[in-house]
Design a protein around this motif. Structure first.
Motif, PDB file in Angstrom:
ATOM      1  N   TYR A 136      -3.461  12.040  -8.822  1.00 25.51           N
ATOM      2  CA  TYR A 136      -4.429  11.837  -7.431  1.00 25.51           C
ATOM      3  C   TYR A 136      -4.526  13.194  -6.757  1.00 25.51           C
ATOM      4  O   TYR A 136      -3.350  13.922  -6.623  1.00 25.51           O
ATOM      5  CB  TYR A 136      -4.732  10.658  -6.781  1.00 25.51           C
ATOM      6  N   ASN A 137      -5.552  13.066  -6.461  1.00 29.19           N
ATOM      7  CA  ASN A 137      -5.699  14.637  -5.173  1.00 29.19           C
ATOM      8  C   ASN A 137      -5.147  13.709  -3.958  1.00 29.19           C
ATOM      9  O   ASN A 137      -5.630  12.522  -3.334  1.00 29.19           O
ATOM     10  CB  ASN A 137      -7.471  14.517  -5.147  1.00 29.19           C
ATOM     11  N   LEU A 138      -4.352  14.864  -3.502  1.00 28.24           N
ATOM     12  CA  LEU A 138      -2.971  14.002  -1.647  1.00 28.24           C
ATOM     13  C   LEU A 138      -3.917  14.253  -1.019  1.00 28.24           C
ATOM     14  O   LEU A 138      -3.942  12.693  -0.468  1.00 28.24           O
ATOM     15  CB  LEU A 138      -2.867  15.299  -1.994  1.00 28.24           C
ATOM     16  N   THR A 139      -5.277  14.496  -1.277  1.00 25.64           N
ATOM     17  CA  THR A 139      -6.151  14.716   0.562  1.00 25.64           C
ATOM     18  C   THR A 139      -7.237  14.060   0.525  1.00 25.64           C
ATOM     19  O   THR A 139      -6.972  12.961   1.169  1.00 25.64           O
ATOM     20  CB  THR A 139      -6.951  15.880   0.743  1.00 25.64           C
ATOM     21  N   THR A 140      -8.054  13.858  -1.119  1.00 20.60           N
ATOM     22  CA  THR A 140      -8.895  13.221  -1.522  1.00 20.60           C
ATOM     23  C   THR A 140      -8.357  11.453  -1.619  1.00 20.60           C
ATOM     24  O   THR A 140      -8.954  10.209  -0.951  1.00 20.60           O
ATOM     25  CB  THR A 140     -10.630  13.096  -1.079  1.00 20.60           C
TER      26      THR A 140
ATOM     27  N   VAL B 214      -2.924   6.472  10.821  1.00 18.11           N
ATOM     28  CA  VAL B 214      -3.932   5.024  10.515  1.00 18.11           C
ATOM     29  C   VAL B 214      -5.182   5.690  11.169  1.00 18.11           C
ATOM     30  O   VAL B 214      -5.402   6.357  11.355  1.00 18.11           O
ATOM     31  CB  VAL B 214      -3.963   3.039  10.958  1.00 18.11           C
ATOM     32  N   GLY B 215      -6.191   5.023   9.944  1.00 19.26           N
ATOM     33  CA  GLY B 215      -7.601   5.254  10.272  1.00 19.26           C
ATOM     34  C   GLY B 215      -7.718   6.941   9.635  1.00 19.26           C
ATOM     35  O   GLY B 215      -7.397   7.117   8.119  1.00 19.26           O
ATOM     36  N   ALA B 216      -8.522   8.181  10.601  1.00 21.31           N
ATOM     37  CA  ALA B 216      -8.463   9.266  10.038  1.00 21.31           C
ATOM     38  C   ALA B 216      -6.934  10.144   9.108  1.00 21.31           C
ATOM     39  O   ALA B 216      -6.207   9.831  10.103  1.00 21.31           O
ATOM     40  CB  ALA B 216      -9.291  10.450  10.239  1.00 21.31           C
ATOM     41  N   GLY B 217      -7.023  10.628   8.155  1.00 21.48           N
ATOM     42  CA  GLY B 217      -5.985  10.666   7.448  1.00 21.48           C
ATOM     43  C   GLY B 217      -5.190  10.208   6.937  1.00 21.48           C
ATOM     44  O   GLY B 217      -3.155  10.700   6.075  1.00 21.48           O
ATOM     45  N   ALA B 218      -5.257   8.804   6.236  1.00 17.11           N
ATOM     46  CA  ALA B 218      -4.514   8.262   6.212  1.00 17.11           C
ATOM     47  C   ALA B 218      -4.831   8.372   4.117  1.00 17.11           C
ATOM     48  O   ALA B 218      -6.214   8.697   4.085  1.00 17.11           O
ATOM     49  CB  ALA B 218      -4.619   6.666   6.495  1.00 17.11           C
TER      50      ALA B 218
ATOM     51  N   GLY C 113       1.055  -1.407  -0.096  1.00 20.96           N
ATOM     52  CA  GLY C 113      -0.106   0.112  -0.178  1.00 20.96           C
ATOM     53  C   GLY C 113       0.508   1.349   0.010  1.00 20.96           C
ATOM     54  O   GLY C 113       2.417   1.185  -0.108  1.00 20.96           O
ATOM     55  N   VAL C 114       0.459   2.430   0.748  1.00 24.24           N
ATOM     56  CA  VAL C 114       0.619   3.704   0.323  1.00 24.24           C
ATOM     57  C   VAL C 114       0.193   4.992   2.084  1.00 24.24           C
ATOM     58  O   VAL C 114      -0.552   4.162   1.870  1.00 24.24           O
ATOM     59  CB  VAL C 114       0.378   4.571  -0.997  1.00 24.24           C
ATOM     60  N   TYR C 115       1.598   4.837   2.852  1.00 32.28           N
ATOM     61  CA  TYR C 115       1.157   5.843   3.588  1.00 32.28           C
ATOM     62  C   TYR C 115       1.796   6.686   4.371  1.00 32.28           C
ATOM     63  O   TYR C 115       2.764   7.286   3.606  1.00 32.28           O
ATOM     64  CB  TYR C 115       1.751   4.802   4.309  1.00 32.28           C
ATOM     65  N   ILE C 116       1.393   7.391   4.838  1.00 34.26           N
ATOM     66  CA  ILE C 116       1.807   8.919   5.443  1.00 34.26           C
ATOM     67  C   ILE C 116       2.726   8.214   6.849  1.00 34.26           C
ATOM     68  O   ILE C 116       1.919   7.749   7.583  1.00 34.26           O
ATOM     69  CB  ILE C 116       0.469   9.260   5.905  1.00 34.26           C
ATOM     70  N   PHE C 117       4.091   8.796   7.092  1.00 27.27           N
ATOM     71  CA  PHE C 117       4.841   8.682   7.927  1.00 27.27           C
ATOM     72  C   PHE C 117       5.715   9.939   8.600  1.00 27.27           C
ATOM     73  O   PHE C 117       5.777  11.188   8.201  1.00 27.27           O
ATOM     74  CB  PHE C 117       5.758   7.270   7.378  1.00 27.27           C
ATOM     75  N   ARG C 118       4.978   9.965  10.054  1.00 27.02           N
ATOM     76  CA  ARG C 118       4.943  11.269  10.450  1.00 27.02           C
ATOM     77  C   ARG C 118       5.814  11.051  10.977  1.00 27.02           C
ATOM     78  O   ARG C 118       6.310  10.360  12.787  1.00 27.02           O
ATOM     79  CB  ARG C 118       3.512  11.574  11.933  1.00 27.02           C
TER      80      ARG C 118
END
Length: 361
Positions: A332-336, A284-288, A271-276
């Motif tokens: 892709y839209n980065l936010t949605t 994970v969840g909201a904001g992923a 998959g594609v993920y965001i690391f803080r």
């Protein structure tokens, strides 16, 4: 009579003075308008430059060429820029050019260590290169054994570089990142140190935190030439700060997240993920990452500055070149995560297609 003549002369002088003042005021207004228009044009030019930043740098394995395209254009029939090593650019016909094959990684960076202002790092099969941009003239190059499987490369602010070698299924090589003293004059350009990282696929310098990120079977963070590492510019060293488990196996790419320097974009087989960075945890969840942008086997990911747009290439079963490339780059839209558009070159075999942003460093 004399009094009348004096009055007439006075009236004429006043009229001339009035007309002169009026003309001067008009000229001042014209100058102000011209200055305002000039500023508007400058702002429009800057806005256009921002809106159009950046080209997409691709690694086209169909023709073993690095190519850059303008995402604004719907037709990618002709690249805006291309590169492969040649003798005319200063590359050795015997020891370097034959090692160039499947192209894997391309970055453009602001770096004036060699006085050129901008450089590229380019990695293809068994050859890693630093060259001037846009001309492509050789600055530095080094070769690798056939089983190294080098997949990624990054230049550091001082002109040294790091490569990520994943190894191959049939060999025992790779599984490391290696730092080189590429900033140094010959013959001291090849001092290097190896750090183990299984299936190492990509490296990324972080100018905000002054550290290096590397991805393979895990995500690792390294300090560069600190007291802990004991390195120098002529003998560069890394020291591991932290190691983070991935949310799914086998990392592929790392990229900055436009608009938030505390985030990294990460791709794996799963998959594609965001690391803080500040928390050392994946969101994970909201904001992923959600929507169409959340998919498996994404080989490369990046963002277009100021456009809320994510760029991806992935393992496309319809690619005619091999089993892991793609004929198109997707946006892709980065936010949605909503799909926006694709740019296709039917004869291509893109392994990576990323924001070609010289202002990153």
């Amino acid at each position: 009579m004399k009094t009348l003549n004096a009055k007439i002369i006075f009236f004429l002088c006043c009229s001339i003075l009035f007309l002169a003042c009026k003309k001067e005021n008009k000229q001042q207004e014209a100058n102000k308008l011209a200055a305002a228009n000039k500023q508007l044009n400058a702002n429009a030019t800057a806005a256009t430059a921002l809106a159009s930043c950046c080209w997409i740098g691709t690694t086209n394995q169909a023709n073993a060429t690095m190519e850059a395209y303008d995402p604004v254009l719907t037709s990618w029939a002709t690249p805006k820029w291309s590169f492969k090593p040649t003798t005319a650019l200063g590359f050795n016909a015997t020891t370097e050019i034959p090692l160039w094959g499947y192209v894997n990684d391309l970055k453009v960076r602001n770096n004036n260590h060699w006085g050129s202002g901008q450089v590229i790092t380019a990695q293809a099969e068994r050859l890693s290169v630093i060259a001037k941009y846009p001309g492509g003239q050789r600055i530095w190059a080094t070769g690798f054994p056939a089983d190294a499987g080098v997949h990624g490369m990054e230049i550091l602010p001082d002109g040294n570089c790091v490569v990520a070698a994943a190894g191959t299924n049939s060999g025992t090589g790779g599984n490391y990142i290696r730092i080189y003293s590429s900033s140094q004059a010959a013959p001291n350009q090849y001092v290097n140190t190896i750090y183990p990282l299984k299936a190492a696929h990509q490296v990324l310098w972080d100018p905000v935190n002054n550290c290096l990120w590397a991805i393979g079977d895990s995500l690792k963070k390294y300090a560069y030439n600190t007291a802990a590492s004991g390195g120098t510019v002529s003998n560069p060293k890394l020291s591991k700060i932290a190691s983070y488990s991935l949310l799914s196996p086998w990392g592929h790419d790392i990229a900055p997240y436009d608009g938030d320097t505390d985030r990294l974009l990460i791709t794996t087989n799963g998959g594609v993920y965001i690391f803080r960075k500040s928390t050392g945890a994946f969101i994970v969840g909201a904001g992923a990452i959600t929507g169409a942008a959340q998919r498996t086997f994404v080989n490369s990911v990046s963002t277009l500055p100021g456009q809320n747009t994510m760029v991806q290439t992935y393992k496309d079963p319809g690619c005619p070149i091999n089993g892991w490339c793609s004929t198109h780059v997707d946006f892709y839209n980065l936010t949605t995560g909503a799909f926006l558009y694709s740019r296709t070159v039917s004869s291509a075999g893109f392994y990576r297609g990323k924001s070609f942003d010289p202002n990153y460093l």
